[in-house]
Structure formats: C-alpha cells, structure tokens
Design an enzyme around this catalytic site. Sequence first.
Site, PDB file in Angstrom:
ATOM      1  N   ALA A   7       3.788  -5.157   8.918  1.00 26.21           N
ATOM      2  CA  ALA A   7       3.820  -6.007   7.727  1.00 26.21           C
ATOM      3  C   ALA A   7       2.383  -6.165   7.268  1.00 26.21           C
ATOM      4  CB  ALA A   7       4.423  -7.371   8.038  1.00 26.21           C
ATOM      5  N   GLY A   8       2.095  -5.811   6.049  1.00 28.36           N
ATOM      6  CA  GLY A   8       0.715  -5.901   5.570  1.00 28.36           C
ATOM      7  C   GLY A   8      -0.198  -4.914   6.299  1.00 28.36           C
ATOM      8  N   PHE A  27       7.348   3.178   1.579  1.00 26.17           N
ATOM      9  CA  PHE A  27       7.556   4.467   0.911  1.00 26.17           C
ATOM     10  C   PHE A  27       7.301   5.616   1.888  1.00 26.17           C
ATOM     11  CE2 PHE A  27       8.241   6.889  -2.864  1.00 26.17           C
ATOM     12  CZ  PHE A  27       7.486   8.038  -2.713  1.00 26.17           C
ATOM     13  N   VAL A  66       4.890   9.101  -7.269  1.00 24.56           N
ATOM     14  CA  VAL A  66       6.142   9.638  -7.812  1.00 24.56           C
ATOM     15  C   VAL A  66       6.589   8.728  -8.957  1.00 24.56           C
ATOM     16  CG1 VAL A  66       8.574  10.091  -7.311  1.00 24.56           C
ATOM     17  CG2 VAL A  66       6.818  10.624  -5.596  1.00 24.56           C
ATOM     18  N   THR A  83       8.978 -10.450   6.143  1.00 24.12           N
ATOM     19  CA  THR A  83       8.846 -11.738   5.463  1.00 24.12           C
ATOM     20  C   THR A  83       9.309 -11.566   4.014  1.00 24.12           C
ATOM     21  OG1 THR A  83       6.570 -11.371   4.707  1.00 24.12           O
ATOM     22  CG2 THR A  83       6.857 -12.323   6.916  1.00 24.12           C
ATOM     23  N   LYS A 101      11.757  -2.288  11.430  1.00 23.39           N
ATOM     24  CA  LYS A 101      10.769  -3.213  10.861  1.00 23.39           C
ATOM     25  C   LYS A 101      10.807  -4.461  11.724  1.00 23.39           C
ATOM     26  CE  LYS A 101       8.393  -5.102   7.165  1.00 23.39           C
ATOM     27  NZ  LYS A 101       7.294  -4.587   6.332  1.00 23.39           N
ATOM     28  N   ILE A 123       0.826  -1.220   0.000  1.00 21.47           N
ATOM     29  CA  ILE A 123       0.000   0.000   0.000  1.00 21.47           C
ATOM     30  C   ILE A 123       0.852   1.259   0.000  1.00 21.47           C
ATOM     31  CG2 ILE A 123      -0.251   0.330   2.489  1.00 21.47           C
ATOM     32  CD1 ILE A 123      -3.199   0.297   0.064  1.00 21.47           C
ATOM     33  N   GLU A 168       7.595   0.093  11.177  1.00 26.12           N
ATOM     34  CA  GLU A 168       6.723  -0.337  10.072  1.00 26.12           C
ATOM     35  C   GLU A 168       6.196  -1.739  10.305  1.00 26.12           C
ATOM     36  OE1 GLU A 168       8.344  -0.380   6.081  1.00 26.12           O
ATOM     37  OE2 GLU A 168       6.588  -1.492   5.354  1.00 26.12           O
ATOM     38  N   LYS A 205       3.538   1.547   2.757  1.00 24.50           N
ATOM     39  CA  LYS A 205       4.047   1.775   4.121  1.00 24.50           C
ATOM     40  C   LYS A 205       5.536   2.065   4.102  1.00 24.50           C
ATOM     41  CE  LYS A 205       2.828  -2.168   5.808  1.00 24.50           C
ATOM     42  NZ  LYS A 205       2.268  -2.771   4.556  1.00 24.50           N
TER      43      LYS A 205
HETATM   44  N1  LIG Z   1       3.726   7.428  -3.691  1.00 23.92           N
HETATM   45  C1  LIG Z   1       4.404   6.498  -4.403  1.00 23.92           C
HETATM   46  N2  LIG Z   1       4.988   6.841  -5.569  1.00 23.92           N
HETATM   47  C2  LIG Z   1       5.644   5.918  -6.299  1.00 23.92           C
HETATM   48  N3  LIG Z   1       5.784   4.609  -5.965  1.00 23.92           N
HETATM   49  C3  LIG Z   1       5.204   4.233  -4.796  1.00 23.92           C
HETATM   50  C4  LIG Z   1       4.500   5.135  -3.957  1.00 23.92           C
HETATM   51  N4  LIG Z   1       4.045   4.448  -2.875  1.00 23.92           N
HETATM   52  C5  LIG Z   1       4.454   3.169  -3.039  1.00 23.92           C
HETATM   53  N5  LIG Z   1       5.160   3.038  -4.183  1.00 23.92           N
HETATM   54  C6  LIG Z   1       5.743   1.787  -4.727  1.00 23.92           C
HETATM   55  O1  LIG Z   1       4.753   0.764  -4.585  1.00 23.92           O
HETATM   56  C7  LIG Z   1       5.387  -0.484  -4.173  1.00 23.92           C
HETATM   57  C8  LIG Z   1       4.794  -0.940  -2.823  1.00 23.92           C
HETATM   58  O2  LIG Z   1       5.079   0.047  -1.848  1.00 23.92           O
HETATM   59  P1  LIG Z   1       5.670  -0.381  -0.417  1.00 23.92           P
HETATM   60  O3  LIG Z   1       6.797  -1.327  -0.585  1.00 23.92           O
HETATM   61  O4  LIG Z   1       5.954   0.887   0.312  1.00 23.92           O
HETATM   62  O5  LIG Z   1       4.418  -1.151   0.200  1.00 23.92           O
HETATM   63  P2  LIG Z   1       4.282  -1.723   1.686  1.00 23.92           P
HETATM   64  O6  LIG Z   1       2.944  -1.333   2.168  1.00 23.92           O
HETATM   65  O7  LIG Z   1       5.457  -1.292   2.478  1.00 23.92           O
HETATM   66  O8  LIG Z   1       4.332  -3.316   1.466  1.00 23.92           O
HETATM   67  P3  LIG Z   1       4.621  -4.458   2.616  1.00 23.92           P
HETATM   68  O9  LIG Z   1       3.304  -4.773   3.206  1.00 23.92           O
HETATM   69  O10 LIG Z   1       5.214  -5.581   1.836  1.00 23.92           O
HETATM   70  O11 LIG Z   1       5.599  -3.877   3.587  1.00 23.92           O
HETATM   71  C9  LIG Z   1       6.880  -0.189  -4.089  1.00 23.92           C
HETATM   72  O12 LIG Z   1       7.494  -0.536  -5.325  1.00 23.92           O
HETATM   73  C10 LIG Z   1       6.930   1.321  -3.900  1.00 23.92           C
HETATM   74  O13 LIG Z   1       8.145   1.901  -4.384  1.00 23.92           O
HETATM   75  C1  LIG Z   2       5.071 -10.540   1.856  1.00 20.77           C
HETATM   76  C2  LIG Z   2       4.457  -9.151   1.913  1.00 20.77           C
HETATM   77  N1  LIG Z   2       5.328  -8.249   1.152  1.00 20.77           N
HETATM   78  C3  LIG Z   2       4.304  -8.659   3.348  1.00 20.77           C
HETATM   79  N2  LIG Z   2       5.605  -8.460   3.928  1.00 20.77           N
HETATM   80  C4  LIG Z   2       3.435  -9.559   4.198  1.00 20.77           C
HETATM   81  C5  LIG Z   2       1.999  -9.343   3.858  1.00 20.77           C
HETATM   82  C6  LIG Z   2       1.081 -10.239   4.648  1.00 20.77           C
HETATM   83  C7  LIG Z   2      -0.352 -10.105   4.161  1.00 20.77           C
HETATM   84  C8  LIG Z   2      -1.270 -11.137   4.791  1.00 20.77           C
HETATM   85  C9  LIG Z   2      -2.703 -10.935   4.303  1.00 20.77           C
HETATM   86  O1  LIG Z   2      -3.308  -9.871   4.621  1.00 20.77           O
HETATM   87  O2  LIG Z   2      -3.192 -11.769   3.518  1.00 20.77           O
HETATM   88 MG   LIG Z   3       6.892  -2.394   3.482  1.00 23.26          MG
END
Ligand SMILES: Nc1ncnc2c1ncn2[C@@H]1O[C@H](COP(=O)(O)OP(=O)(O)OP(=O)(O)O)[C@@H](O)[C@H]1O
Ligand SMILES: C[C@H](N)[C@H](N)CCCCCC(=O)O
Ligand SMILES: [Mg+2]
Length: 211
Positions: free
Chosen positions: A106-107, A21, A190, A40, A36, A17, A104, A19
């Site tokens: 996870a998910g 970033f 971005v 996973t 963190k 989503i 941060e 997080k």
């Molecule tokens: N505002 C933004 N502009 C450009 N790219 C973005 C933006 N927000 C997120 N992204 C891209 O979207 C992808 C997912 O974002 P991110 O890794 O931050 O998700 P997350 O919620 O941390 O995932 P997880 O649950 O695995 O930790 C990444 O490639 C990230 O660079």
């Molecule tokens: C692997 C992924 N990038 C995350 N770190 C873990 C996300 C768990 C999501 C579980 C769920 O809601 O189904």
């Molecule tokens: Mg993340």
Amino acid sequence: MADLPRRFFISGTDTDIGKTFVSALCVAGLSAMYWKPVQTGFPPDRDRDTVQRLTGLGDGHFFPERFCFTEPLSPHRAAEKEGRFIRLSDFVLPDSGSRHLVVEGAGGVLVPLADDLYMTDLIRHLDLPVLLVCRTGLGTLNHTFLSVEALKNRGIPIAGIVANGPFHRDNLEDLTLMTGVPLLVHVPFVANLSEVDMAVLFRTCFYSRQV
Ligand SMILES: Nc1ncnc2c1ncn2[C@@H]1O[C@H](COP(=O)(O)OP(=O)(O)OP(=O)(O)O)[C@@H](O)[C@H]1O
Ligand SMILES: C[C@H](N)[C@H](N)CCCCCC(=O)O
Ligand SMILES: [Mg+2]
C-alpha cells in the site's frame, strides 16, 4: 524475458504510482495468484477487484486481504480510526502452490503500518524480493533512489525496477545505471484500459526489452 521470481512483493515510489496496474499485468501474464495484505479506502477502493476486472480471472486467483480499512489513509492511521492495530504476526504468506504469487503493498516502501512498523518490515517478514514501480518522468530519479536506498539499507532484495508511464530514455537509463538495480521493464501509458489485453501487454513489455 525479464526474470521474475516465483513470489514477489510489488511496492512503489508512491501511492497511485501503478502498483495495481503492474500487479494486474503480472497476474495476467503469469496466471499468478494475487494478494493485497492491507487495503485502505475500502469501500469503494479494492485493488483486488481492480486486478480481477483488468485480468478477467476468476476468484480462485485471489487471496483475501488480511486487513481492510475504511479510511483512504496510511494503514497506521486508517487502523487507528477503527480502534484496530496491525502486528507483523498477523501476516502469513498464503500458499500459492506451483503458481506465481504477486503481493501488492500500500503506497510506498516506508508507509507506516503502526507506530515503529513500516511496509519494509512486512516485506522482510514475508521474505519476498521487491519489484519497485516508479514513474518515468521528471522527479522519478530522486524518488526511486530514495526507495532503493531504503530497501537496500534494510537488506531487502530488489528483483528490479518497473518504470511505469511514457517512455523517457535518459531516466530509464539512469534509473538502472545509478542504482545498479536492473530495469526489468518499461510499462507504457495505456490510453484505453477497456481495450487492453493484460496478458498480451505483459508479454509485449516483459519479453521485449526497450532499453
Ligand atoms: N501504465 C498505465 N496506463 C494507464 N493507466 C495507468 C497505468 N498505470 C497506472 N494507471 C492508472 O493510474 C491510477 C493509479 O494506478 P494504481 O491504482 O495501479 O496505483 P497504485 O500504486 O496501485 O495505488 P495504491 O497505492 O493506492 O495501491 C489507476 O487509475 C490506474 O488505472
Ligand atoms: C489510500 C491510498 N490509495 C493507499 N491505499 C494508501 C496510501 C498511503 C500513503 C501514505 C503516505 O505515504 O503518505
Ligand atoms: Mg494499488
């Protein structure tokens, strides 16, 4: 500037989503420490490395994960596949001294860490307010309202909503009007991450309110 607590937990309405970033934005903009607790899918996924790459900050800004699991799964399943078990007592909030601390998840907010143990239990255990990251487009109202309800029903303070993605005036207004949770900031999409200065983007987003 949107008021940010000194220590906060960044969760979201889903995985992928934004997080990490948003964590990188806050770490760069606040010169904060980052943690963190549960990673996973490592290797290759390591949010700590992504934040360091995006911010260009040194190792001193990063606490080591408490758990790293190989499978890119929900923590409870990733742990099970390695014959490991996550307990709340395993987590101690690192001391960031006078610096901000960005933690941060996870998910999303109800991701399982073990049978009958969820991300919300960890958030309460660490006693941190939540920054809830959500997307801006169609579908975000339901996902965000469900996440807000889950946090509120467990007495978890929500410092604010961070709407991540293309600007969407109606959704950004409704997200805060219909939850009573402040919309801290809208983070735009971005296109070219290699050219963005995260500290500048933080100040642009968090110092100027778009709605
Ligand atoms: N505002 C933004 N502009 C450009 N790219 C973005 C933006 N927000 C997120 N992204 C891209 O979207 C992808 C997912 O974002 P991110 O890794 O931050 O998700 P997350 O919620 O941390 O995932 P997880 O649950 O695995 O930790 C990444 O490639 C990230 O660079
Ligand atoms: C692997 C992924 N990038 C995350 N770190 C873990 C996300 C768990 C999501 C579980 C769920 O809601 O189904
Ligand atoms: Mg993340």
